[in-house]
Design a protein around this motif. Structure first.
Motif, PDB file in Angstrom:
ATOM      1  N   UNK A   1      -2.382  -9.616   5.089  1.00  0.00           N
ATOM      2  CA  UNK A   1      -3.136  -8.433   4.658  1.00  0.00           C
ATOM      3  C   UNK A   1      -2.444  -7.147   5.085  1.00  0.00           C
ATOM      4  N   UNK A   2      -1.847  -7.148   6.274  1.00  0.00           N
ATOM      5  CA  UNK A   2      -1.108  -5.970   6.725  1.00  0.00           C
ATOM      6  C   UNK A   2       0.074  -5.700   5.794  1.00  0.00           C
ATOM      7  N   UNK A   3       0.801  -6.756   5.428  1.00  0.00           N
ATOM      8  CA  UNK A   3       1.932  -6.575   4.513  1.00  0.00           C
ATOM      9  C   UNK A   3       1.457  -6.018   3.175  1.00  0.00           C
ATOM     10  N   UNK A   4       0.394  -6.579   2.624  1.00  0.00           N
ATOM     11  CA  UNK A   4      -0.088  -6.123   1.320  1.00  0.00           C
ATOM     12  C   UNK A   4      -0.550  -4.675   1.375  1.00  0.00           C
ATOM     13  N   UNK A   5      -1.133  -4.264   2.483  1.00  0.00           N
ATOM     14  CA  UNK A   5      -1.559  -2.871   2.619  1.00  0.00           C
ATOM     15  C   UNK A   5      -0.348  -1.941   2.614  1.00  0.00           C
ATOM     16  N   UNK A   6       0.683  -2.308   3.366  1.00  0.00           N
ATOM     17  CA  UNK A   6       1.891  -1.484   3.410  1.00  0.00           C
ATOM     18  C   UNK A   6       2.570  -1.454   2.043  1.00  0.00           C
ATOM     19  N   UNK A   7       2.671  -2.606   1.392  1.00  0.00           N
ATOM     20  CA  UNK A   7       3.317  -2.684   0.099  1.00  0.00           C
ATOM     21  C   UNK A   7       2.564  -1.879  -0.955  1.00  0.00           C
ATOM     22  N   UNK A   8       1.237  -1.925  -0.896  1.00  0.00           N
ATOM     23  CA  UNK A   8       0.422  -1.116  -1.812  1.00  0.00           C
ATOM     24  C   UNK A   8       0.636   0.367  -1.560  1.00  0.00           C
ATOM     25  N   UNK A   9       0.660   0.748  -0.288  1.00  0.00           N
ATOM     26  CA  UNK A   9       0.887   2.153   0.061  1.00  0.00           C
ATOM     27  C   UNK A   9       2.251   2.620  -0.437  1.00  0.00           C
ATOM     28  N   UNK A  10       3.266   1.796  -0.247  1.00  0.00           N
ATOM     29  CA  UNK A  10       4.608   2.165  -0.702  1.00  0.00           C
ATOM     30  C   UNK A  10       4.638   2.370  -2.204  1.00  0.00           C
TER      31      UNK A  10
ATOM     32  N   UNK B   1       5.081   4.851   4.914  1.00  0.00           N
ATOM     33  CA  UNK B   1       4.857   3.708   4.025  1.00  0.00           C
ATOM     34  C   UNK B   1       6.177   3.175   3.487  1.00  0.00           C
ATOM     35  N   UNK B   2       7.057   4.077   3.055  1.00  0.00           N
ATOM     36  CA  UNK B   2       8.335   3.646   2.487  1.00  0.00           C
ATOM     37  C   UNK B   2       9.202   2.956   3.530  1.00  0.00           C
ATOM     38  N   UNK B   3       9.303   3.552   4.721  1.00  0.00           N
ATOM     39  CA  UNK B   3      10.168   2.980   5.760  1.00  0.00           C
ATOM     40  C   UNK B   3       9.601   1.655   6.277  1.00  0.00           C
TER      41      UNK B   3
ATOM     42  N   UNK C   1      -8.304   2.758  -1.275  1.00  0.00           N
ATOM     43  CA  UNK C   1      -8.254   3.305   0.077  1.00  0.00           C
ATOM     44  C   UNK C   1      -7.041   4.222   0.245  1.00  0.00           C
ATOM     45  N   UNK C   2      -5.869   3.771  -0.207  1.00  0.00           N
ATOM     46  CA  UNK C   2      -4.671   4.595  -0.088  1.00  0.00           C
ATOM     47  C   UNK C   2      -4.829   5.881  -0.900  1.00  0.00           C
TER      48      UNK C   2
END
Length: 303
Positions: free
Chosen positions: A164-173, A190-192, A37-38
């Motif tokens: 799931x929200x954390x994992x999405x952000x971590x994957x994006x980063x 994503x980084x911030x 997705x990302x």
């Protein structure tokens, strides 16, 4: 069943089964789906002008999707929550990857380098034994935070939607959160956001490593963590370096360029071997066990 007991069951399930190859060789892992997705968002929207705004919008949409999916799965009951949470925790997988480096080094430095190349982004072709062991130990400390403690923390705080929200952000980063010409603007959000979501878990991870080792010195940990290039990764690395009496970080090469990073716990021993990786694995399990006990206590308090 309250969310703390869901976490306890998920941690035990992950520790017992890890990442079954027979399953993930047949169906895509949820983290892989998040990555797809990302990747699609990056290809489709990281173009033209206003890339920072587009990155914020894309990350917001991805996180909203993750939250809605978490709510839907949570409605299926605690068994579904436990299974999904266990899939998104990575203790057993982390230990297996780090163990592979120790086993490789026991055979030869070349085998150790091959194994460590699977878990680090730095150049590995010219690493000696100490550099290979150090890379594995640093990866172990950082991924204990990102892959185990942070997901567990956000599950406790926000239930399955929070995880799931954390994992999405971590994957994006991990995919777009870089200061490169292509991603500096689009991946800014994503980084911030990843930095923000890991602020507490990184420090919690440091405590979980330091306390069993009886090396909890808040001022020393803060000083060492401040030497690291990351606002969060330095905390678990600082704790692991002091727990083992070794120096971490230091010079390393990325894309053919030597980066002269400062040493974390500079007074620690710098000649490292597979034995130090084995001791790191012991510390990973001690930190995991302490998190398990704390979660179980919370679970029983709120029965």
């Amino acid at each position: 069943m309250n969310i703390a007991l869901v976490l306890v069951c998920a941690m035990l399930l992950d520790a017992a089964l890890g990442e079954p190859r027979w399953l993930w060789s047949r169906v895509p892992h949820p983290a892989v789906l998040m990555g797809r997705l990302i990747g699609w968002l990056d290809r489709s929207f990281n173009i033209g002008t206003e890339r920072r705004a587009k990155g914020v919008a894309c990350l917001s949409a991805a996180v909203a999707l993750a939250v809605m999916l978490g709510i839907a799965i949570g409605a299926l009951g605690p068994v579904a929550e436990i299974i999904v949470a266990a899939i998104l925790l990575a203790q057993r997988s982390l230990v297996e990857h780090v163990t592979a480096v120790a086993d490789g080094l026991c055979r030869s430095v070349a085998d150790g380098r091959t194994a460590v190349a699977m878990i680090v982004s730095r150049d590995t072709s010219d690493m000696d034994e100490s550099q290979t062991a150090r890379a594995a130990i640093e990866s172990a400390a950082e991924n204990l935070s990102d892959g185990v403690i942070a997901p567990a923390f956000w599950l406790l705080i926000g239930g399955l939607p929070g995880l799931l929200a954390y994992k999405m952000v971590n994957t994006a980063d991990s995919m777009i959160g870089y200061r490169t010409p292509r991603h500096e603007a689009f991946g800014w959000a994503a980084a911030r956001t990843d930095d923000l979501l890991n602020l507490v878990p990184a420090r919690l991870t440091a405590a979980l490593i330091a306390l069993p080792a009886k090396q909890f010195d808040a001022a020393a940990l803060r000083a060492d963590a401040g030497l690291h290039r990351s606002p969060n990764a330095g905390w678990p690395e600082a704790a692991m370096s002091r727990a083992l009496g070794i120096a971490l970080s230091g010079p390393r090469t990325y894309n053919g360029r030597l980066q002269d990073f400062p040493w974390v716990n500079a007074a620690g021993r710098r000649n490292l071997t597979a034995v130090d990786i084995d001791e790191t694995i012991v510390m990973l399990w001690k930190a995991w066990a302490l998190m398990l006990v704390v979660s179980a206590l919370f679970g029983m308090l709120f029965l």
